[in-house]
Design a protein around this motif. Sequence first.
Motif, mmCIF file in Angstrom:
data_model
loop_
_atom_site.group_PDB
_atom_site.id
_atom_site.type_symbol
_atom_site.label_atom_id
_atom_site.label_comp_id
_atom_site.label_asym_id
_atom_site.label_seq_id
_atom_site.Cartn_x
_atom_site.Cartn_y
_atom_site.Cartn_z
ATOM 1 N N LEU A 127 -2.855 9.287 8.054
ATOM 2 C CA LEU A 127 -1.111 8.911 7.369
ATOM 3 C C LEU A 127 -0.592 7.904 5.234
ATOM 4 O O LEU A 127 -0.138 8.260 5.059
ATOM 5 C CB LEU A 127 -0.931 7.894 8.363
ATOM 6 C CG LEU A 127 0.764 6.532 8.222
ATOM 7 C CD1 LEU A 127 1.874 7.939 8.211
ATOM 8 C CD2 LEU A 127 0.605 6.175 8.958
ATOM 9 N N LYS A 128 -1.906 7.612 5.539
ATOM 10 C CA LYS A 128 -2.349 7.167 3.609
ATOM 11 C C LYS A 128 -2.384 8.613 2.480
ATOM 12 O O LYS A 128 -1.269 8.374 1.949
ATOM 13 C CB LYS A 128 -3.656 6.270 3.736
ATOM 14 C CG LYS A 128 -3.693 4.837 3.592
ATOM 15 C CD LYS A 128 -4.678 4.274 3.785
ATOM 16 C CE LYS A 128 -4.414 2.633 4.525
ATOM 17 N NZ LYS A 128 -6.351 2.515 4.159
ATOM 18 N N THR A 129 -2.681 9.164 3.294
ATOM 19 C CA THR A 129 -2.689 10.556 2.117
ATOM 20 C C THR A 129 -0.831 10.735 2.481
ATOM 21 O O THR A 129 -0.471 11.431 1.702
ATOM 22 C CB THR A 129 -3.373 11.441 3.230
ATOM 23 O OG1 THR A 129 -4.584 11.084 3.067
ATOM 24 C CG2 THR A 129 -3.521 13.043 2.363
ATOM 25 N N TRP A 130 -0.454 11.395 3.507
ATOM 26 C CA TRP A 130 1.133 11.518 3.371
ATOM 27 C C TRP A 130 1.544 11.022 2.738
ATOM 28 O O TRP A 130 2.637 10.957 1.954
ATOM 29 C CB TRP A 130 1.384 11.666 4.981
ATOM 30 C CG TRP A 130 2.697 11.772 5.031
ATOM 31 C CD1 TRP A 130 2.973 13.668 5.086
ATOM 32 C CD2 TRP A 130 3.769 11.645 5.373
ATOM 33 N NE1 TRP A 130 4.432 13.742 5.474
ATOM 34 C CE2 TRP A 130 4.555 12.382 5.828
ATOM 35 C CE3 TRP A 130 4.244 10.435 4.920
ATOM 36 C CZ2 TRP A 130 6.195 11.967 5.897
ATOM 37 C CZ3 TRP A 130 5.086 9.499 5.029
ATOM 38 C CH2 TRP A 130 6.163 11.097 5.756
ATOM 39 N N LEU A 131 1.867 9.123 2.874
ATOM 40 C CA LEU A 131 2.797 8.528 2.204
ATOM 41 C C LEU A 131 1.870 8.738 0.444
ATOM 42 O O LEU A 131 3.446 8.390 0.428
ATOM 43 C CB LEU A 131 1.747 7.015 2.178
ATOM 44 C CG LEU A 131 2.795 6.792 4.167
ATOM 45 C CD1 LEU A 131 2.064 5.240 4.444
ATOM 46 C CD2 LEU A 131 4.189 6.532 3.261
ATOM 47 N N ALA A 132 1.366 9.081 0.251
ATOM 48 C CA ALA A 132 0.794 8.791 -1.209
ATOM 49 C C ALA A 132 1.526 10.324 -1.924
ATOM 50 O O ALA A 132 1.795 10.312 -2.709
ATOM 51 C CB ALA A 132 -0.679 9.270 -1.278
ATOM 52 N N GLU A 133 1.292 11.391 -1.075
ATOM 53 C CA GLU A 133 1.993 12.349 -1.602
ATOM 54 C C GLU A 133 3.318 12.203 -1.413
ATOM 55 O O GLU A 133 4.494 13.293 -2.016
ATOM 56 C CB GLU A 133 1.520 13.566 -0.101
ATOM 57 C CG GLU A 133 0.738 14.048 0.017
ATOM 58 C CD GLU A 133 -0.152 14.931 1.425
ATOM 59 O OE1 GLU A 133 0.871 15.327 1.658
ATOM 60 O OE2 GLU A 133 -0.962 15.642 1.118
ATOM 61 N N ARG A 134 4.226 11.095 -0.894
ATOM 62 C CA ARG A 134 6.199 11.153 -0.575
ATOM 63 C C ARG A 134 5.877 10.141 -1.569
ATOM 64 O O ARG A 134 6.454 10.504 -2.494
ATOM 65 C CB ARG A 134 6.039 10.534 0.998
ATOM 66 C CG ARG A 134 5.763 11.028 1.616
ATOM 67 C CD ARG A 134 6.756 12.157 2.327
ATOM 68 N NE ARG A 134 6.436 13.388 0.946
ATOM 69 C CZ ARG A 134 6.030 14.414 1.753
ATOM 70 N NH1 ARG A 134 4.557 13.722 3.045
ATOM 71 N NH2 ARG A 134 5.083 15.340 1.103
ATOM 72 N N VAL A 135 4.609 9.602 -1.858
ATOM 73 C CA VAL A 135 5.267 8.792 -3.276
ATOM 74 C C VAL A 135 5.277 9.245 -4.091
ATOM 75 O O VAL A 135 6.089 9.263 -5.475
ATOM 76 C CB VAL A 135 4.172 7.391 -3.168
ATOM 77 C CG1 VAL A 135 4.846 6.442 -4.284
ATOM 78 C CG2 VAL A 135 4.645 6.279 -1.569
ATOM 79 N N GLY A 148 7.143 2.854 -9.813
ATOM 80 C CA GLY A 148 8.635 2.750 -10.771
ATOM 81 C C GLY A 148 9.297 3.312 -9.237
ATOM 82 O O GLY A 148 10.834 3.776 -9.531
ATOM 83 N N LEU A 149 8.523 2.651 -7.819
ATOM 84 C CA LEU A 149 9.087 2.953 -6.680
ATOM 85 C C LEU A 149 10.260 2.131 -6.276
ATOM 86 O O LEU A 149 10.690 0.745 -5.576
ATOM 87 C CB LEU A 149 8.534 2.901 -5.051
ATOM 88 C CG LEU A 149 9.275 3.735 -3.903
ATOM 89 C CD1 LEU A 149 9.002 5.296 -4.502
ATOM 90 C CD2 LEU A 149 7.968 3.748 -2.536
ATOM 91 N N ASP A 150 12.188 2.262 -6.950
ATOM 92 C CA ASP A 150 13.293 1.534 -6.784
ATOM 93 C C ASP A 150 13.782 1.614 -5.275
ATOM 94 O O ASP A 150 13.174 2.490 -4.078
ATOM 95 C CB ASP A 150 13.640 1.483 -7.285
ATOM 96 C CG ASP A 150 14.235 2.873 -7.036
ATOM 97 O OD1 ASP A 150 14.646 3.900 -6.141
ATOM 98 O OD2 ASP A 150 15.183 3.387 -8.568
ATOM 99 N N SER A 151 14.439 0.498 -5.100
ATOM 100 C CA SER A 151 15.413 0.386 -3.384
ATOM 101 C C SER A 151 15.680 2.054 -3.305
ATOM 102 O O SER A 151 15.690 1.829 -1.575
ATOM 103 C CB SER A 151 16.436 -0.736 -3.682
ATOM 104 O OG SER A 151 17.377 -0.120 -4.978
#
Length: 92
Positions: free
Chosen positions: A15-23, A44-47
């Motif tokens: 899940l960490k890998t998947w989240l890093a890919e999305r971000v 820079g991940l804004d709202s």
Amino acid sequence: MSIAPYTVEPTEASLKTWLAERVAEYVRLTPDQIRSDTPLADYGLDSVYALTLNADIEDYLGLTLDNALMWDHPTIDALSKVLIEMMALEKA
């Protein structure tokens, strides 16, 4: 972009890998540039992107999430941990 549900139940590590890919996709970096202990806002991940990522997570995991989840759990480490816990509660 539509996110397909997982086919193999995610572990915290996957899940960490998947989240890093999305971000990384949203902030135009490579996944290896995303540290799991760095607040997502630092990239820079804004709202708007946070809400989009929230929807992606819902689609991927089949969960209904509070829109403030990423502000309460601002790193990939914290977010993945709480998501795994939520998945376990859903199954109980």
